[in-house]
Scaffold this motif. Structure first.
Motif, PDB file in Angstrom:
ATOM      1  N   LEU A   1     -48.692  -8.613  76.241  1.00 60.06           N
ATOM      2  CA  LEU A   1     -47.314  -9.063  76.413  1.00 60.06           C
ATOM      3  C   LEU A   1     -47.089  -9.535  77.849  1.00 60.06           C
ATOM      4  CD1 LEU A   1     -45.308  -6.330  74.452  1.00 60.06           C
ATOM      5  CD2 LEU A   1     -45.691  -8.703  73.766  1.00 60.06           C
ATOM      6  N   GLY A   2     -46.384 -10.659  77.966  1.00 61.40           N
ATOM      7  CA  GLY A   2     -46.076 -11.197  79.279  1.00 61.40           C
ATOM      8  C   GLY A   2     -47.081 -12.186  79.812  1.00 61.40           C
ATOM      9  N   ASP A   3     -48.240 -12.297  79.159  1.00 55.86           N
ATOM     10  CA  ASP A   3     -49.253 -13.261  79.608  1.00 55.86           C
ATOM     11  C   ASP A   3     -48.743 -14.694  79.424  1.00 55.86           C
ATOM     12  OD1 ASP A   3     -51.001 -11.283  80.293  1.00 55.86           O
ATOM     13  OD2 ASP A   3     -52.447 -11.675  78.693  1.00 55.86           O
ATOM     14  N   CYS A   4     -49.052 -15.549  80.381  1.00 56.97           N
ATOM     15  CA  CYS A   4     -48.753 -16.974  80.254  1.00 56.97           C
ATOM     16  C   CYS A   4     -49.989 -17.682  79.691  1.00 56.97           C
ATOM     17  CB  CYS A   4     -48.368 -17.563  81.607  1.00 56.97           C
ATOM     18  SG  CYS A   4     -46.783 -16.957  82.223  1.00 56.97           S
ATOM     19  N   VAL A   5     -49.783 -18.495  78.679  1.00 57.95           N
ATOM     20  CA  VAL A   5     -50.904 -19.128  77.976  1.00 57.95           C
ATOM     21  C   VAL A   5     -50.721 -20.635  77.941  1.00 57.95           C
ATOM     22  CG1 VAL A   5     -51.289 -17.070  76.578  1.00 57.95           C
ATOM     23  CG2 VAL A   5     -49.781 -18.866  75.710  1.00 57.95           C
ATOM     24  N   GLN A   6     -51.820 -21.347  77.669  1.00 66.99           N
ATOM     25  CA  GLN A   6     -51.799 -22.799  77.557  1.00 66.99           C
ATOM     26  C   GLN A   6     -52.348 -23.226  76.201  1.00 66.99           C
ATOM     27  OE1 GLN A   6     -54.082 -23.780  81.218  1.00 66.99           O
ATOM     28  NE2 GLN A   6     -52.268 -24.925  81.837  1.00 66.99           N
ATOM     29  N   SER A   7     -51.663 -24.176  75.593  1.00 68.60           N
ATOM     30  CA  SER A   7     -52.076 -24.639  74.266  1.00 68.60           C
ATOM     31  C   SER A   7     -53.435 -25.300  74.321  1.00 68.60           C
ATOM     32  CB  SER A   7     -51.049 -25.625  73.699  1.00 68.60           C
ATOM     33  OG  SER A   7     -51.010 -26.806  74.463  1.00 68.60           O
ATOM     34  N   GLY A   8     -54.261 -24.953  73.335  1.00 73.47           N
ATOM     35  CA  GLY A   8     -55.574 -25.577  73.239  1.00 73.47           C
ATOM     36  C   GLY A   8     -56.572 -25.092  74.263  1.00 73.47           C
ATOM     37  N   ILE A   9     -56.208 -24.087  75.061  1.00 73.18           N
ATOM     38  CA  ILE A   9     -57.087 -23.581  76.103  1.00 73.18           C
ATOM     39  C   ILE A   9     -57.229 -22.056  76.026  1.00 73.18           C
ATOM     40  CG2 ILE A   9     -57.405 -23.276  78.587  1.00 73.18           C
ATOM     41  CD1 ILE A   9     -56.164 -25.984  79.014  1.00 73.18           C
TER      42      ILE A   9
ATOM     43  N   ASN B   1     -47.454 -28.878  70.571  1.00 75.89           N
ATOM     44  CA  ASN B   1     -48.013 -27.767  69.797  1.00 75.89           C
ATOM     45  C   ASN B   1     -49.375 -28.193  69.259  1.00 75.89           C
ATOM     46  OD1 ASN B   1     -44.779 -27.037  68.275  1.00 75.89           O
ATOM     47  ND2 ASN B   1     -45.558 -26.507  70.295  1.00 75.89           N
ATOM     48  N   ARG B   2     -50.364 -27.278  69.344  1.00 77.34           N
ATOM     49  CA  ARG B   2     -51.725 -27.615  68.942  1.00 77.34           C
ATOM     50  C   ARG B   2     -52.248 -26.632  67.899  1.00 77.34           C
ATOM     51  NH1 ARG B   2     -53.609 -31.619  72.080  1.00 77.34           N
ATOM     52  NH2 ARG B   2     -52.537 -31.990  74.057  1.00 77.34           N
ATOM     53  N   ASN B   3     -53.208 -27.103  67.095  1.00 78.19           N
ATOM     54  CA  ASN B   3     -53.782 -26.271  66.045  1.00 78.19           C
ATOM     55  C   ASN B   3     -54.584 -25.120  66.664  1.00 78.19           C
ATOM     56  OD1 ASN B   3     -52.881 -28.081  63.958  1.00 78.19           O
ATOM     57  ND2 ASN B   3     -54.586 -29.428  64.498  1.00 78.19           N
ATOM     58  N   PRO B   4     -54.296 -23.884  66.259  1.00 78.71           N
ATOM     59  CA  PRO B   4     -55.018 -22.735  66.822  1.00 78.71           C
ATOM     60  C   PRO B   4     -56.459 -22.619  66.326  1.00 78.71           C
ATOM     61  CG  PRO B   4     -53.493 -22.015  65.125  1.00 78.71           C
ATOM     62  CD  PRO B   4     -53.221 -23.474  65.344  1.00 78.71           C
ATOM     63  N   ILE B   5     -56.725 -23.145  65.133  1.00 75.98           N
ATOM     64  CA  ILE B   5     -58.072 -23.103  64.547  1.00 75.98           C
ATOM     65  C   ILE B   5     -58.333 -24.427  63.832  1.00 75.98           C
ATOM     66  CG2 ILE B   5     -57.992 -20.595  64.175  1.00 75.98           C
ATOM     67  CD1 ILE B   5     -57.553 -21.241  61.147  1.00 75.98           C
TER      68      ILE B   5
ATOM     69  N   ASP C   1     -65.128 -22.027  67.096  1.00 73.66           N
ATOM     70  CA  ASP C   1     -64.811 -21.505  65.769  1.00 73.66           C
ATOM     71  C   ASP C   1     -64.573 -20.001  65.742  1.00 73.66           C
ATOM     72  OD1 ASP C   1     -64.392 -23.425  63.902  1.00 73.66           O
ATOM     73  OD2 ASP C   1     -66.486 -23.643  63.318  1.00 73.66           O
ATOM     74  N   ASN C   2     -65.003 -19.311  66.777  1.00 72.97           N
ATOM     75  CA  ASN C   2     -64.821 -17.857  66.816  1.00 72.97           C
ATOM     76  C   ASN C   2     -63.476 -17.442  67.407  1.00 72.97           C
ATOM     77  OD1 ASN C   2     -67.441 -17.194  65.780  1.00 72.97           O
ATOM     78  ND2 ASN C   2     -68.294 -17.740  67.774  1.00 72.97           N
ATOM     79  N   LEU C   3     -62.763 -18.417  67.989  1.00 77.33           N
ATOM     80  CA  LEU C   3     -61.524 -18.107  68.703  1.00 77.33           C
ATOM     81  C   LEU C   3     -60.295 -18.668  67.992  1.00 77.33           C
ATOM     82  CD1 LEU C   3     -62.645 -18.898  72.364  1.00 77.33           C
ATOM     83  CD2 LEU C   3     -62.608 -16.665  71.217  1.00 77.33           C
ATOM     84  N   ILE C   4     -59.167 -18.008  68.222  1.00 74.04           N
ATOM     85  CA  ILE C   4     -57.862 -18.491  67.777  1.00 74.04           C
ATOM     86  C   ILE C   4     -57.098 -18.825  69.048  1.00 74.04           C
ATOM     87  CG2 ILE C   4     -55.736 -17.924  66.552  1.00 74.04           C
ATOM     88  CD1 ILE C   4     -57.540 -15.793  65.027  1.00 74.04           C
ATOM     89  N   LEU C   5     -56.864 -20.111  69.271  1.00 74.02           N
ATOM     90  CA  LEU C   5     -56.298 -20.569  70.537  1.00 74.02           C
ATOM     91  C   LEU C   5     -54.769 -20.589  70.509  1.00 74.02           C
ATOM     92  CD1 LEU C   5     -58.680 -23.583  71.272  1.00 74.02           C
ATOM     93  CD2 LEU C   5     -58.904 -21.208  72.034  1.00 74.02           C
ATOM     94  N   ALA C   6     -54.180 -20.548  71.698  1.00 74.83           N
ATOM     95  CA  ALA C   6     -52.722 -20.620  71.820  1.00 74.83           C
ATOM     96  C   ALA C   6     -52.221 -21.941  71.234  1.00 74.83           C
ATOM     97  CB  ALA C   6     -52.317 -20.505  73.275  1.00 74.83           C
ATOM     98  N   PRO C   7     -51.183 -21.888  70.391  1.00 78.03           N
ATOM     99  CA  PRO C   7     -50.658 -23.117  69.798  1.00 78.03           C
ATOM    100  C   PRO C   7     -49.696 -23.860  70.710  1.00 78.03           C
ATOM    101  CG  PRO C   7     -49.463 -21.235  68.963  1.00 78.03           C
ATOM    102  CD  PRO C   7     -50.525 -20.683  69.865  1.00 78.03           C
TER     103      PRO C   7
END
Length: 220
Positions: free
Chosen positions: A205-213, A108-112, A66-72
């Protein structure tokens, strides 16, 4: 790994094309042209495999905090900046945008976790997804989630030059659970998040991210 339900039509069509093209080639071309026959067989097999690969859902242990906003979505962070919103919000927001190539997982996943308080589809153009005007001019679907702390997060699915269909599963009045599916965009695109201006950013900027992680940010 499994295949996403949105791929059923596209995969079925690609299989039919593969069978039809190669059946015609082997029936109509003389056997002396076997090199051409097998070259086209290989090319169409690769093309069909890429369509199947595009709709993959890899096995992952998804986060929930709940404290984090995750990659969508999966992809590369292409925008981190303060912006004047063009929709829903009237005050400045912090925008984080993630660009998806055709090789990225496109779920696509819910960020919160939060109540769905806004959902709006906008028809539009199909500029390349990294174009600065794509957030305003391209086909897109916007949803706003209200966290239990009272803060709101806007998630905007944006079509790109190749993306021709945006799917969104959320409905106003419902509750979105963090890391569960928000929707799907077919064949290359991006997702923008508009966050409270004082949100603490965890990526660059430039970071590679994964949805839900990957945590893009956290509440202050």
């Amino acid at each position: 790994m499994r295949i996403h339900k949105e791929g059923t039509g596209s995969i079925s069509l690609s299989v039919c094309i593969f069978i039809a093209v190669n059946s015609l080639l082997f029936l109509c071309l003389p056997s002396s042209w076997w090199i051409l026959q097998y070259a086209i067989l290989l090319m169409t097999l690769v093309a069909m495999s890429l369509v199947v690969y595009f709709f993959r859902i890899p096995s992952r242990v998804l986060a929930e905090d709940d404290n984090l906003i995750l990659a969508p979505c999966d992809g590369k962070v292409v925008v981190i900046e303060e912006v004047e919103p063009d929709e829903y919000f009237t005050e400045k927001r912090l925008q984080i945008s993630v660009f998806m190539s055709v090789l990225n997982v496109h779920v696509n996943r819910n960020p919160i976790t939060g109540e769905v308080v806004y959902s709006q589809y906008h028809p539009g153009k199909h500029l390349v997804a990294w174009h600065p005007k794509s957030s305003l001019l391209n086909e897109r679907h916007t949803v706003v989630l209200k966290h239990k702390n009272g803060q709101e997060v806007l998630a905007k699915q944006i079509a790109g030059a190749l993306a021709k269909r945006i799917v969104n599963y959320l409905h106003v009045g419902g509750v979105a659970t963090q890391s569960e599916e928000l929707g799907f965009i077919k064949f290359g695109s991006r997702v923008d998040l508009l966050l409270p201006i004082d949100t603490i950013v965890n990526v660059k900027l430039g970071d590679c991210v994964q949805s839900g992680i990957t945590p893009l940010a956290k509440w202050k």
